[in-house]
Design an enzyme around this catalytic site. Structure first.
Site, PDB file in Angstrom:
ATOM      1  N   HIS A 144       4.990  13.811   8.778  1.00 44.75           N
ATOM      2  CA  HIS A 144       3.923  13.179   7.988  1.00 44.75           C
ATOM      3  C   HIS A 144       2.993  12.316   8.821  1.00 44.75           C
ATOM      4  O   HIS A 144       2.106  11.630   8.283  1.00 44.75           O
ATOM      5  CB  HIS A 144       4.532  12.294   6.900  1.00 44.75           C
ATOM      6  CG  HIS A 144       5.322  13.021   5.866  1.00 44.75           C
ATOM      7  ND1 HIS A 144       4.795  13.478   4.689  1.00 44.75           N
ATOM      8  CD2 HIS A 144       6.641  13.373   5.855  1.00 44.75           C
ATOM      9  CE1 HIS A 144       5.743  14.060   3.979  1.00 44.75           C
ATOM     10  NE2 HIS A 144       6.865  14.014   4.663  1.00 44.75           N
ATOM     11  N   LYS A 157      -6.991   3.773   8.769  1.00 45.86           N
ATOM     12  CA  LYS A 157      -7.573   4.076   7.450  1.00 45.86           C
ATOM     13  C   LYS A 157      -8.931   3.389   7.295  1.00 45.86           C
ATOM     14  O   LYS A 157      -9.694   3.654   6.389  1.00 45.86           O
ATOM     15  CB  LYS A 157      -6.592   3.659   6.359  1.00 45.86           C
ATOM     16  CG  LYS A 157      -5.295   4.480   6.339  1.00 45.86           C
ATOM     17  CD  LYS A 157      -4.301   3.926   5.325  1.00 45.86           C
ATOM     18  CE  LYS A 157      -2.960   4.636   5.377  1.00 45.86           C
ATOM     19  NZ  LYS A 157      -2.923   5.945   4.699  1.00 45.86           N
ATOM     20  N   LYS A 188      -5.208   2.034  -0.777  1.00 43.62           N
ATOM     21  CA  LYS A 188      -4.171   2.668   0.061  1.00 43.62           C
ATOM     22  C   LYS A 188      -3.582   1.574   0.949  1.00 43.62           C
ATOM     23  O   LYS A 188      -4.084   0.464   0.975  1.00 43.62           O
ATOM     24  CB  LYS A 188      -4.784   3.783   0.944  1.00 43.62           C
ATOM     25  CG  LYS A 188      -5.987   3.311   1.749  1.00 43.62           C
ATOM     26  CD  LYS A 188      -6.708   4.467   2.448  1.00 43.62           C
ATOM     27  CE  LYS A 188      -7.460   5.364   1.482  1.00 43.62           C
ATOM     28  NZ  LYS A 188      -7.315   6.786   1.842  1.00 43.62           N
ATOM     29  N   ARG A 189      -2.515   1.873   1.688  1.00 39.73           N
ATOM     30  CA  ARG A 189      -1.952   0.874   2.605  1.00 39.73           C
ATOM     31  C   ARG A 189      -3.033   0.447   3.578  1.00 39.73           C
ATOM     32  O   ARG A 189      -3.914   1.237   3.945  1.00 39.73           O
ATOM     33  CB  ARG A 189      -0.751   1.469   3.346  1.00 39.73           C
ATOM     34  CG  ARG A 189       0.490   1.637   2.508  1.00 39.73           C
ATOM     35  CD  ARG A 189       1.053   0.312   2.062  1.00 39.73           C
ATOM     36  NE  ARG A 189       1.535  -0.493   3.173  1.00 39.73           N
ATOM     37  CZ  ARG A 189       2.837  -0.720   3.420  1.00 39.73           C
ATOM     38  NH1 ARG A 189       3.759  -0.188   2.638  1.00 39.73           N
ATOM     39  NH2 ARG A 189       3.232  -1.478   4.424  1.00 39.73           N
ATOM     40  N   THR A 205      -3.177  11.731  -0.138  1.00 41.42           N
ATOM     41  CA  THR A 205      -2.946  12.309  -1.462  1.00 41.42           C
ATOM     42  C   THR A 205      -3.783  11.562  -2.495  1.00 41.42           C
ATOM     43  O   THR A 205      -4.167  12.108  -3.524  1.00 41.42           O
ATOM     44  CB  THR A 205      -1.435  12.232  -1.819  1.00 41.42           C
ATOM     45  OG1 THR A 205      -0.945  10.933  -1.449  1.00 41.42           O
ATOM     46  CG2 THR A 205      -0.643  13.307  -1.123  1.00 41.42           C
ATOM     47  N   LYS A 215      -6.150  12.718  -5.939  1.00 41.49           N
ATOM     48  CA  LYS A 215      -6.077  12.078  -7.253  1.00 41.49           C
ATOM     49  C   LYS A 215      -7.483  11.680  -7.731  1.00 41.49           C
ATOM     50  O   LYS A 215      -7.840  11.894  -8.887  1.00 41.49           O
ATOM     51  CB  LYS A 215      -5.154  10.848  -7.185  1.00 41.49           C
ATOM     52  CG  LYS A 215      -3.705  11.197  -6.903  1.00 41.49           C
ATOM     53  CD  LYS A 215      -2.877  10.039  -6.393  1.00 41.49           C
ATOM     54  CE  LYS A 215      -1.492  10.517  -5.949  1.00 41.49           C
ATOM     55  NZ  LYS A 215      -0.728   9.492  -5.183  1.00 41.49           N
TER      56      LYS A 215
END
Ligand code: 26W
Length: 819
Positions: A364, A561, A555-556, A663, A667
């Site tokens: 992952h 990111k 998100k984290r 993911t 969504k």
């Protein structure tokens, strides 16, 4: 067994569905006899428990029937081993999948209780950090929906992911306490308990005997997970650590009351708390204990079940598929070898044949700091027998490498299970690869990258094992439950088929230009935004306009990111509005949320900066509400279910090549938000699915990022070449948003410009311009809503039902056909 799947929504026979009155009686009976309360005195929590217990009866029926069916059919089972299951709440899910929504809602209404309010009483089961944990939860639900016989194996952490409290912009971590109010969904299985050894010595040469220095008990807690259609339910078996001796009575009687408990506290700490590190290996001994504890309990349990039913380990590969969710359970490969050789007397080669045929591994992440390696001395002390097996395995592996034409020391060093340069460490990624017949990445780009980088040499040695399995999400939670309004609009437009056959969503494409449909979709979005605006006001006291464009990044918190890119955009947009106050700006509300790993200083700085920038922008009269920045604390599954249906724009702006899949991106697109993102992870496949005109792509590609890294990471030129970026970084650097501590972000800005590891400066201008393109489309609602409908229509393929069908058909050798 050929599991042909044809699920009608709620295909439990209507006859088996209770009437509202019958449901009311069931709930009242639970309230009285299980909760021990009369309606007059019942608290919302009591009504939640009573309702959960009443619904659970239906879950248990399906569960026991599924168990009987799978036993009788001698069907092959999947065992999904994951240290994380980010489940969230279960009441809505169980009610929805069993088709009980209407009778339960009516029944409670008869008692003056509102179902939605009741659901707020349920604590999230936050037994995961982020993407990996949530994926495991979506997968278990999809396997139940598809009728795949499966067990999820994990740890029953007493404390899940910490509760995030923000104090003046600073993240505080408080212990999460989901079990303190009781968990109606689990069944304690005292009788299912296995001894787990640690330390000690190994005796014997031919037949080895491990004599652990300490043993703890792994006790099972089972939670049934019912699938869409309510036809099948699988078991999520979570292990809890229990001391062999609860109390050292002697010590106690000597008056050392704490001492008498010391052992117990120490041994039971294995299942005390989830490690909050997301994408960075802790390397702590307790973490390795957790990994071995649950891997060993799970393997002992599945071997016992197999032996009870089939009597020999030879047939294990025909009846058992074991999926390793990243390297966290990879020690399980060695544990299976140990159990087969030392406890079942199987020869090495046969044991290895069985092990590799059963095991498969999902990677992952590519982040070096997330690739687990364990010090050899620690492994030798904690798991001496396993280290012996690893040495032997490595010797055989290196022999195979040496036999290859052109083999050299470099190749030996690169592929060895043991890394030599930072002290001797066992490479868990290499072990997982070697011990698995199948390895997969989680998006097309990610799989190509693992093939080219971390597993290049192993793939050359053991070709043909790597395949791609692009992630997916369960539409039942992330659309049907989270956005019932949009679900109804779609059903009214193209019928209910998409509720089970997600590819049927494509039918919406033909309606994308239907102005009526566009209007009802935008009205529904507005209603969702008004609901979220209320949550924002309640939780952080900020008033936002639901008419504004809701620009969301949840998100984290992680540098790759690039939440910092989003905050820099907020600052630059703020400065642009101040520079041209008269211009007709598109009102925007930027919503951020996410937790930072407690030890991740830079990520915590990003959270603080977002708060400091918000304080200034939100209070500036010159902006007059045309730009708001909101950081919502304690992001979790339940909050995601409230935010995602209210989003207009989905921020998926990671440095290309670093987000394995994502993911959340799926969504948001499913709920009709437009994506602004890089060509990273599954964004690439989402772009291909929804069409390049219905998504905002910007930034360096993964190739360009790699090439750029070669030229050095200094970003002075980029900053100098971008007046906007320069103005924004300087304002932050000089304390415009931290007047009380002007140099609070000096080092953050300087290091970003000195070493632009995550290409923030390189991608900024393109990002800013792309955000302007977003504003331009927003001004044209017909084109905006057409694009929105085409996103929902285009992402049917990103259902975790499709992903699981691929794993089943291509890795687990369990035939599954999607209707
Ligand atoms: C050892 C500490 C640790 C804990 C968790 C290291 C790594 C992890 C996970 C692998 C991190 C994670 O959640 N990765 C995310 O997995 C998702 C599901 O496949 C992907 O969609 C995300 O892109 C990826 O970051």
């Amino acid at each position: 067994m050929d599991a042909v799947v044809n699920i009608e929504p709620f295909s439990r026979s209507p006859s088996s569905r209770p009437t509202p009155a019958e449901m009311r009686d069931r709930i009242l009976a639970k309230l009285t006899y299980q909760v021990g309360k009369s309606p007059a005195w019942a608290s919302p929590r009591d009504w939640f428990l009573a309702s959960a217990f009443a619904v659970r009866d239906f879950v248990v029926e399906t569960w026991l029937a599924s168990g009987r069916r799978s036993y009788a059919s001698e069907a092959k089972r999947v065992y999904y081993l994951s240290l994380e299951f980010l489940i969230g709440r279960l009441l809505q899910d169980a009610i929805g999948n069993l088709g009980l929504a209407e009778p339960v809602r009516e029944a409670l209404l008869m008692q003056g209780v509102d179902l939605d309010a009741l659901c707020e009483q349920e604590p999230d089961a936050a037994l995961g950090n982020g993407g990996l944990g949530r994926l495991a939860a979506c997968f278990i639900e999809s396997m139940s929906t598809l009728g795949v016989n499966a067990f999820g194996y994990g740890i029953r952490y007493e404390h899940g992911l910490f509760r995030q409290v923000i104090d003046d912009g600073v993240q505080q971590e408080l212990p999460e306490d989901w079990l303190s109010v009781g968990n109606p969904w689990e069944f304690e299985r005292q009788e299912i308990a296995y001894p787990i050894g640690f330390g000690g010595i190994v005796t014997g040469h031919i037949q080895h005997q491990w004599h652990p220095a300490e043993r703890i008990l792994a006790v099972a807690y089972d939670t049934p997970v019912v699938g869409g259609g309510g036809l099948h339910a699988n078991t999520l078996r979570l292990w809890s650590a229990r001391a062999m001796t609860p109390l050292h009575l002697e010590t106690f009687n000597r008056g050392d009351h704490e001492g008498a408990l010391r052992d117990r506290v120490r041994t039971e700490s294995v299942s005390r708390v989830l490690y909050p590190g997301d994408d960075s290996a802790s390397g702590q001994e307790l973490r390795l204990r957790q990994e071995y504890f649950f891997a060993s309990a799970s393997l002992q349990d599945l071997l016992r079940r197999h032996m009870d039913q089939f009597g020999t380990v030879q047939t294990l590969p025909d009846k058992v598929a074991i999926q390793l969710n990243d390297t966290h359970p990879a020690i399980g490969i060695i544990e299976l070898m140990r159990l087969l050789m030392d406890e079942h007397g199987v020869e090495w080669d046969e044991a290895w044949r069985i092990t590799t045929a059963c095991m498969s591994y999902t990677n992952h992440t590519l982040l070096p700091e997330a690739l687990e390696t364990w010090p050899v001395p620690l492994m030798e002390r904690l798991l001496p027998r396993h280290m012996q097996i690893i040495y032997l395995l490595n010797a055989r592996h290196l022999e195979h490498v040496r036999a290859q034409p052109g083999a050299n020391d470099e190749m030996l060093a690169a592929t060895s299970l043991i890394e030599e340069h930072h002290g001797r460490r066992v490479r868990m990624g290499h072990l997982a690869f070697l011990g698995s017949h199948a390895i997969n990445g989680v998006s097309a780009l990610h799989t190509a990258l693992i093939r080219r980088s971390i597993f290049h040499d192993l793939d050359a040695l053991y070709g043909g094992r790597i395949s791609n399995k692009t992630n997916g999400i369960t539409f039942r939670r992330w659309l049907h439950r989270a956005n019932p309004g949009l679900t109804r609009i779609i059903t009214d437009t193209i019928g209910p088929a998409f509720l089970t056959d997600h590819e049927a969503l494509h039918g919406l494409t033909a309606h994308a230009d239907d102005l009526g449909l566009q209007q009802s979709a935008s009205r529904q979005r507005l209603a969702n935004k008004q609901k979220l605006a209320r949550v924002i006001r309640e939780r952080v006291g900020i008033t936002v306009s639901s008419e504004a464009l809701f620009d969301v990044q949840v998100k984290r918190i992680h540098e790759y990111k690039r939440q910092i890119l989003n905050v820099l955009h907020a600052v630059a947009l703020y400065q642009a509005i101040l520079a041209e106050p008269g211009r007709d700006w598109v009102p925007r509300v930027k919503i951020l949320a996410g937790k930072a790993a407690p030890g991740y200083r830079v990520a915590k700085q990003v959270i603080r900066l977002a708060h400091d920038v918000a304080k200034v922008i939100n209070a500036d009269p010159a902006i007059d509400g045309r730009l708001k920045l909101v950081f919502l604390p304690n992001y979790n599954v339940s909050l995601a279910e409230q935010i995602i249906p209210a989003a207009d724009l989905s921020e998926q702006v990671s440095t290309a090549g670093m987000e394995a899949s994502g993911t959340g991106n799926m969504k948001f697109a499913l709920n009709g938000a437009l994506t602004i993102g890089t060509l990273d992870g599954a964004n690439v496949e989402i772009r291909d699915a929804v069409g390049p005109d219905n998504i905002f792509i910007f930034g360096l590609t993964a190739e360009e990022v790699l090439a750029r890294r070669w030229h050095g990471l200094a970003a002075h030129d980029q900053v100098a070449a971008s007046p906007r970026l320069k103005k924004a970084t300087e304002a932050i650097r000089w304390g415009a948003f931290s007047p009380g501590e002007p140099h609070r972000y000096t080092s953050m800005m300087d290091s970003m410009i000195e070493r632009d590891t995550f290409m923030v400066a390189s991608d900024f201008d393109n990002y800013f311009e792309t955000q302007e393109a977003v504003d331009r489309l927003w001004r044209d609602p017909v084109r905006w809503w057409r694009a929105s409908l085409l996103n929902t229509a285009g992402v049917g393929w990103f259902s975790s039902d499709r992903t699981i069908a691929e794993y089943a058909n291509e890795i687990w050798n369990i035939p599954v056909t999607l209707s």
